[in-house]
Design a protein around this motif. Sequence first.
Motif, mmCIF file in Angstrom:
data_model
loop_
_atom_site.group_PDB
_atom_site.id
_atom_site.type_symbol
_atom_site.label_atom_id
_atom_site.label_comp_id
_atom_site.label_asym_id
_atom_site.label_seq_id
_atom_site.Cartn_x
_atom_site.Cartn_y
_atom_site.Cartn_z
ATOM 1 N N LEU A 31 23.525 -52.077 20.488
ATOM 2 C CA LEU A 31 24.547 -51.739 19.471
ATOM 3 C C LEU A 31 24.296 -50.392 18.786
ATOM 4 N N PRO A 32 23.038 -50.061 18.453
ATOM 5 C CA PRO A 32 22.840 -48.768 17.768
ATOM 6 C C PRO A 32 23.287 -47.572 18.618
ATOM 7 N N ALA A 33 23.396 -47.788 19.949
ATOM 8 C CA ALA A 33 23.787 -46.668 20.819
ATOM 9 C C ALA A 33 25.307 -46.505 20.887
ATOM 10 N N ILE A 34 26.053 -47.425 20.286
ATOM 11 C CA ILE A 34 27.519 -47.332 20.352
ATOM 12 C C ILE A 34 28.005 -46.286 19.347
ATOM 13 N N PRO A 35 28.814 -45.364 19.811
ATOM 14 C CA PRO A 35 29.300 -44.324 18.899
ATOM 15 C C PRO A 35 30.131 -44.945 17.776
ATOM 16 N N ARG A 36 30.001 -44.417 16.572
ATOM 17 C CA ARG A 36 30.813 -44.797 15.409
ATOM 18 C C ARG A 36 30.512 -46.209 14.880
ATOM 19 N N PHE A 37 29.482 -46.863 15.395
ATOM 20 C CA PHE A 37 29.089 -48.163 14.863
ATOM 21 C C PHE A 37 27.956 -47.960 13.855
ATOM 22 N N GLU A 70 12.910 -74.959 20.724
ATOM 23 C CA GLU A 70 12.203 -73.675 20.799
ATOM 24 C C GLU A 70 12.662 -72.884 22.030
ATOM 25 N N ARG A 71 12.944 -73.575 23.129
ATOM 26 C CA ARG A 71 13.437 -72.880 24.330
ATOM 27 C C ARG A 71 14.764 -72.181 24.014
ATOM 28 N N MET A 72 15.642 -72.874 23.297
ATOM 29 C CA MET A 72 16.939 -72.268 22.945
ATOM 30 C C MET A 72 16.727 -71.113 21.962
ATOM 31 N N ARG A 73 15.819 -71.304 20.996
ATOM 32 C CA ARG A 73 15.561 -70.224 20.034
ATOM 33 C C ARG A 73 15.082 -68.967 20.754
ATOM 34 N N LYS A 74 14.187 -69.173 21.736
ATOM 35 C CA LYS A 74 13.650 -68.021 22.486
ATOM 36 C C LYS A 74 14.772 -67.302 23.232
ATOM 37 N N ALA A 75 15.702 -68.082 23.785
ATOM 38 C CA ALA A 75 16.828 -67.459 24.501
ATOM 39 C C ALA A 75 17.653 -66.617 23.523
ATOM 40 N N PHE A 76 17.889 -67.149 22.321
ATOM 41 C CA PHE A 76 18.638 -66.370 21.316
ATOM 42 C C PHE A 76 17.838 -65.135 20.886
ATOM 43 N N ALA A 77 16.516 -65.282 20.810
ATOM 44 C CA ALA A 77 15.682 -64.130 20.423
ATOM 45 C C ALA A 77 15.805 -63.018 21.466
ATOM 46 N N ALA A 78 15.854 -63.402 22.746
ATOM 47 C CA ALA A 78 15.988 -62.391 23.807
ATOM 48 C C ALA A 78 17.347 -61.693 23.706
ATOM 49 N N ARG A 79 18.365 -62.464 23.347
ATOM 50 C CA ARG A 79 19.706 -61.864 23.185
ATOM 51 C C ARG A 79 19.733 -60.940 21.962
ATOM 52 N N ALA A 80 19.045 -61.371 20.890
ATOM 53 C CA ALA A 80 18.979 -60.507 19.699
ATOM 54 C C ALA A 80 18.344 -59.168 20.069
ATOM 55 N N PHE A 83 33.243 -63.137 22.203
ATOM 56 C CA PHE A 83 32.151 -63.041 21.225
ATOM 57 C C PHE A 83 32.623 -63.615 19.894
ATOM 58 N N GLY A 84 33.574 -64.568 19.947
ATOM 59 C CA GLY A 84 34.225 -65.030 18.732
ATOM 60 C C GLY A 84 33.547 -66.208 18.061
ATOM 61 N N THR A 85 33.602 -67.367 18.702
ATOM 62 C CA THR A 85 33.181 -68.590 17.995
ATOM 63 C C THR A 85 31.674 -68.675 17.821
ATOM 64 N N GLU A 144 22.970 -63.501 29.079
ATOM 65 C CA GLU A 144 22.646 -62.088 28.883
ATOM 66 C C GLU A 144 23.571 -61.166 29.673
ATOM 67 N N ALA A 145 23.995 -61.609 30.866
ATOM 68 C CA ALA A 145 24.883 -60.756 31.675
ATOM 69 C C ALA A 145 26.228 -60.576 30.953
ATOM 70 N N THR A 146 26.759 -61.670 30.395
ATOM 71 C CA THR A 146 28.029 -61.594 29.658
ATOM 72 C C THR A 146 27.863 -60.711 28.422
ATOM 73 N N LEU A 147 26.725 -60.855 27.765
ATOM 74 C CA LEU A 147 26.459 -60.065 26.566
ATOM 75 C C LEU A 147 26.467 -58.567 26.910
ATOM 76 N N ARG A 148 25.770 -58.210 27.983
ATOM 77 C CA ARG A 148 25.722 -56.793 28.381
ATOM 78 C C ARG A 148 27.106 -56.296 28.793
ATOM 79 N N LYS A 149 27.848 -57.128 29.521
ATOM 80 C CA LYS A 149 29.193 -56.727 29.957
ATOM 81 C C LYS A 149 30.094 -56.477 28.747
ATOM 82 N N GLY A 150 30.059 -57.399 27.783
ATOM 83 C CA GLY A 150 30.923 -57.269 26.604
ATOM 84 C C GLY A 150 30.560 -56.044 25.771
ATOM 85 N N ILE A 151 29.259 -55.825 25.595
ATOM 86 C CA ILE A 151 28.835 -54.675 24.770
ATOM 87 C C ILE A 151 29.187 -53.367 25.482
#
Length: 398
Positions: A305-311, A288-298, A26-28, A380-387
């Motif tokens: 993230l709000p469900a993570i303790p201490r964040f 716009e297709r890429m923006r929508k993909a980022f919107a879904a990730r947002a 989740f770096g670069t 999205e799968a990587t995003l969920r795994k990392g979070i």
Amino acid sequence: MKESATLAVAARAAALKKQGVDVVAFGTGEPDFDTPANIKAAAERALQAGQTKYVATPGTAEARAAIAAKLSRENRIACAPEDISITAGAKHAIYLVLQTMVEPGDEVVLPTPAWVSYRPLIELAGGRCIEVPGALANGFKVTPAQLAAAITPRTVAVLLNSPSNPCGMAYTPDELRALCDVVAAHPHVGVISDEIYEKLTYPEQCPGLAPWSPGSYAPLAGRVVTVNGMSKAFAMTGWRIGYVAAPGAGAFIPELIKLQAQMTNNIPAFFMPAIVEALSDRSAPEVERMRKAFAARAAIVNELLPAIPRFANVRSTGAFYAFPSVAACKGLRSPGGRAITDGQSYAEALLAEAHVAVVPGGDFGDCAADHVRITFACDEATLRKGIARIAEFTGSLR
Ligand SMILES: Cc1ncc(COP(=O)(O)O)c(C=O)c1O
């Protein structure tokens, strides 16, 4: 000079990956998409047609005209091709702007948390970086009163970046106008507006969010330098294409071009038709297709993230970042025995023990040492795994 914090994390994560470790990166800060095919084809055609020679330092007439038309049409910045120079990325544009504008001892006001390169680039130009911290409780946004208090007779510019790296938020037009009104009251001060993430906003996450450019604001006519580029919205980070526009600013762009001419000259000549293609209507559906993909990730980030303790964090509404505070983890230890004292030690322990790469907040501003940056430019799968790994790791601190 200091090494770039973001590149340092990427290098450490890459080294672990090479050892066979399953690292979630989740770096670069770059899109995971490929450049749209029509843009690539335009460069390929130009290359095959022999557009392989020097062109004018600020770019071809056609490419500058396409950028001027884009700025006039989309950003309401009245602009001519001569007001523009095309640079080797937005980073190079910001370097050139600061070198042209800043004299030793001059002050540049920087709302923070802010992109890691601004401070070094200001200091490289001999300037002083005056940080104005945006409070987490105020969505990382600085207020007009804070900005007014930071301006002195030595201030030459306020550097704005909305949507923001690393905050993942965008100011509303009214909020930006209020900050510009503060600058307008100080005729010796200009605005540098870095709009590299302008096309990546998510009204889906914040109804009513709309782009607005300080360069369109009449009270600041001739005092706004707008920086933008192809990297983020068009998934073209590796091409290195940025640009700067400063209409009505007298000799500013000609002086900047003099410096550029002694450094790099033009960017590759066969990229010029690719710029024209990228800014044409033909690229809009793919952008716009890429923006929508980022919107879904947002949406995923804002849910998980709000469900993570201490964040503690702010909703992501622009760019592709979340910038949570891990201050509540300070004083705890990881299962591997690492002491958590700030964002840096949290990020190091997270990478070593949970194999998730995030960027420690310290280099984004003095106020940001207890934060980490999470980039959601992955599927999205990587995003969920990392979070999920972050949640488990953070919950395991004792
Ligand atoms: C806020 C901001 N400005 C500028 C840049 C540089 O973009 P470029 O790739 O066009 O140099 C970045 C890249 O991460 C950024 O986040």
